[in-house]
Design a protein around this motif. Structure first.
Motif, PDB file in Angstrom:
ATOM      1  N   GLY A  65       0.812  -1.211   0.000  1.00 31.89           N
ATOM      2  CA  GLY A  65       0.000   0.000   0.000  1.00 31.89           C
ATOM      3  C   GLY A  65       0.845   1.260   0.000  1.00 31.89           C
ATOM      4  N   LEU A  66       1.894   1.276   0.799  1.00 32.66           N
ATOM      5  CA  LEU A  66       2.776   2.448   0.814  1.00 32.66           C
ATOM      6  C   LEU A  66       3.586   2.555  -0.477  1.00 32.66           C
ATOM      7  N   ASN A  67       3.863   1.430  -1.106  1.00 34.14           N
ATOM      8  CA  ASN A  67       4.562   1.462  -2.385  1.00 34.14           C
ATOM      9  C   ASN A  67       3.655   2.004  -3.490  1.00 34.14           C
ATOM     10  N   ILE A  68       2.369   1.672  -3.409  1.00 29.69           N
ATOM     11  CA  ILE A  68       1.425   2.141  -4.424  1.00 29.69           C
ATOM     12  C   ILE A  68       1.124   3.627  -4.248  1.00 29.69           C
ATOM     13  N   ALA A  69       1.019   4.068  -2.997  1.00 27.54           N
ATOM     14  CA  ALA A  69       0.619   5.450  -2.718  1.00 27.54           C
ATOM     15  C   ALA A  69       1.651   6.434  -3.249  1.00 27.54           C
ATOM     16  N   ASP A  70       1.157   7.429  -3.943  1.00 24.70           N
ATOM     17  CA  ASP A  70       2.025   8.502  -4.429  1.00 24.70           C
ATOM     18  C   ASP A  70       1.938   9.680  -3.474  1.00 24.70           C
ATOM     19  N   PRO A  71       3.042  10.386  -3.254  1.00 20.25           N
ATOM     20  CA  PRO A  71       2.994  11.546  -2.366  1.00 20.25           C
ATOM     21  C   PRO A  71       2.041  12.611  -2.902  1.00 20.25           C
ATOM     22  N   GLY A  72       1.214  13.145  -2.031  1.00 20.96           N
ATOM     23  CA  GLY A  72       0.322  14.223  -2.411  1.00 20.96           C
ATOM     24  C   GLY A  72      -1.012  13.789  -2.985  1.00 20.96           C
ATOM     25  N   THR A  73      -1.253  12.494  -3.127  1.00 18.10           N
ATOM     26  CA  THR A  73      -2.531  12.021  -3.653  1.00 18.10           C
ATOM     27  C   THR A  73      -3.232  11.183  -2.598  1.00 18.10           C
ATOM     28  N   GLY A  74      -4.542  11.144  -2.678  1.00 18.33           N
ATOM     29  CA  GLY A  74      -5.323  10.359  -1.737  1.00 18.33           C
ATOM     30  C   GLY A  74      -5.243   8.880  -2.048  1.00 18.33           C
ATOM     31  N   PHE A  75      -5.451   8.078  -1.032  1.00 18.50           N
ATOM     32  CA  PHE A  75      -5.425   6.630  -1.188  1.00 18.50           C
ATOM     33  C   PHE A  75      -6.840   6.172  -1.501  1.00 18.50           C
ATOM     34  N   THR A  76      -7.093   5.782  -2.738  1.00 19.28           N
ATOM     35  CA  THR A  76      -8.435   5.446  -3.206  1.00 19.28           C
ATOM     36  C   THR A  76      -8.792   4.002  -2.857  1.00 19.28           C
ATOM     37  N   GLY A  77     -10.038   3.665  -3.106  1.00 10.83           N
ATOM     38  CA  GLY A  77     -10.506   2.302  -2.872  1.00 10.83           C
ATOM     39  C   GLY A  77      -9.803   1.297  -3.759  1.00 10.83           C
ATOM     40  N   ALA A  78      -9.530   1.680  -5.000  1.00 12.53           N
ATOM     41  CA  ALA A  78      -8.824   0.770  -5.910  1.00 12.53           C
ATOM     42  C   ALA A  78      -7.412   0.490  -5.405  1.00 12.53           C
ATOM     43  N   ALA A  79      -6.775   1.482  -4.828  1.00 13.91           N
ATOM     44  CA  ALA A  79      -5.437   1.272  -4.283  1.00 13.91           C
ATOM     45  C   ALA A  79      -5.475   0.314  -3.102  1.00 13.91           C
ATOM     46  N   TRP A  80      -6.537   0.383  -2.290  1.00  8.67           N
ATOM     47  CA  TRP A  80      -6.670  -0.559  -1.183  1.00  8.67           C
ATOM     48  C   TRP A  80      -6.854  -1.978  -1.707  1.00  8.67           C
ATOM     49  N   VAL A  81      -7.634  -2.126  -2.768  1.00  7.99           N
ATOM     50  CA  VAL A  81      -7.837  -3.458  -3.348  1.00  7.99           C
ATOM     51  C   VAL A  81      -6.509  -4.009  -3.852  1.00  7.99           C
ATOM     52  N   TYR A  82      -5.733  -3.179  -4.544  1.00  5.79           N
ATOM     53  CA  TYR A  82      -4.418  -3.615  -5.013  1.00  5.79           C
ATOM     54  C   TYR A  82      -3.506  -3.968  -3.843  1.00  5.79           C
ATOM     55  N   SER A  83      -3.461  -3.108  -2.826  1.00  2.00           N
ATOM     56  CA  SER A  83      -2.510  -3.319  -1.740  1.00  2.00           C
ATOM     57  C   SER A  83      -2.835  -4.562  -0.917  1.00  2.00           C
ATOM     58  N   VAL A  84      -4.094  -4.930  -0.829  1.00  2.53           N
ATOM     59  CA  VAL A  84      -4.466  -6.148  -0.099  1.00  2.53           C
ATOM     60  C   VAL A  84      -4.443  -7.351  -1.037  1.00  2.53           C
ATOM     61  N   GLY A  85      -4.910  -7.164  -2.258  1.00  9.21           N
ATOM     62  CA  GLY A  85      -5.017  -8.282  -3.197  1.00  9.21           C
ATOM     63  C   GLY A  85      -3.701  -8.807  -3.703  1.00  9.21           C
ATOM     64  N   ILE A  86      -2.732  -7.916  -3.897  1.00  9.14           N
ATOM     65  CA  ILE A  86      -1.450  -8.364  -4.457  1.00  9.14           C
ATOM     66  C   ILE A  86      -0.736  -9.333  -3.520  1.00  9.14           C
ATOM     67  N   PRO A  87      -0.626  -9.070  -2.216  1.00  6.20           N
ATOM     68  CA  PRO A  87       0.000 -10.084  -1.359  1.00  6.20           C
ATOM     69  C   PRO A  87      -0.933 -11.235  -0.981  1.00  6.20           C
ATOM     70  N   LEU A  88      -2.235 -11.005  -1.030  1.00  5.95           N
ATOM     71  CA  LEU A  88      -3.180 -12.048  -0.634  1.00  5.95           C
ATOM     72  C   LEU A  88      -3.267 -13.157  -1.678  1.00  5.95           C
ATOM     73  N   LEU A  89      -3.183 -12.816  -2.955  1.00  2.78           N
ATOM     74  CA  LEU A  89      -3.298 -13.824  -4.004  1.00  2.78           C
ATOM     75  C   LEU A  89      -2.212 -14.900  -3.905  1.00  2.78           C
ATOM     76  N   PRO A  90      -0.919 -14.543  -3.784  1.00  2.00           N
ATOM     77  CA  PRO A  90       0.076 -15.616  -3.647  1.00  2.00           C
ATOM     78  C   PRO A  90      -0.107 -16.442  -2.377  1.00  2.00           C
TER      79      PRO A  90
END
Length: 188
Positions: A65-90
């Motif tokens: 999640g911190l790797n996906i987040a860009d400085p100065g932008t909000g953390f959207t719902g899609a970013a949460w899905v990516y940040s949880v889904g990417i490690p959860l799938l393996p």
């Protein structure tokens, strides 16, 4: 990664911390750390129990999640899905491969491992020149390429799952769209 077979949780935690570090200094190796983190989490799911898998997934999701987040932008719902889904799938794939469901009569897994390795090799070698042309970060593209290649590893046991993951083998658009131009040659 040499310790991933004996201490997959420790390697996952180390790679999560390394991902945070490389992301903060904006190093290019954060893409590599993200991919290796997914491999270590998958190994944890396969080699250890649910608690150890959870211990590996939670820091992995936070680091992703911190790797996906860009400085100065909000953390959207899609970013949460990516940040949880990417490690959860393996982790889920590792837990699935550990389970007794879908076992063949022959206990030999060498053909499955060879198919998965060949699938990853073909997928990576066939797509790597185009990874920089996407809007997505390279590690996201590589993750999808590796999952697509690994799908061949379950082809003998669950062939229908491969078709669900991969989709149709050839998708030729009948008309050009705004996002995808019409192919110049036939792809079928």
């Amino acid at each position: 990664m040499g310790f991933v077979r004996r201490r997959p949780v420790h390697v996952s935690l180390y790679l999560a911390a390394f991902l945070l570090f490389t992301d903060q200094i904006e190093a290019f190796t954060s893409n590599t750390a993200q991919i290796l983190l997914c491999v270590a989490i998958g190994a944890t799911g396969y080699l250890r129990g649910w608690l150890a898998t959870l211990v590996a997934v939670v820091p992995g999701a936070l680091a992703t999640g911190l790797n996906i987040a860009d400085p100065g932008t909000g953390f959207t719902g899609a970013a949460w899905v990516y940040s949880v889904g990417i490690p959860l799938l393996p982790a889920l794939v590792g837990r699935y491969l550990r389970g007794p469901a879908g076992r063949l009569k022959e206990p030999e897994v060498t053909p499955d491992v060879l198919l998965a390795g060949a699938g990853v090799a073909v997928a990576v070698l066939g797509t790597w020149p185009m990874w920089h042309t996407s809007e997505q970060p390279a590690w996201v593209i590589v993750s999808f390429v590796v999952v697509a290649g690994l799908a061949l590893g379950v082809a003998r046991r669950l062939p229908a799952v491969v078709f669900l993951v991969e989709g149709r083998c050839c998708s030729c658009p009948t008309r050009p769209s705004r996002r995808r131009p019409a192919p110049s040659t036939s792809c079928c």
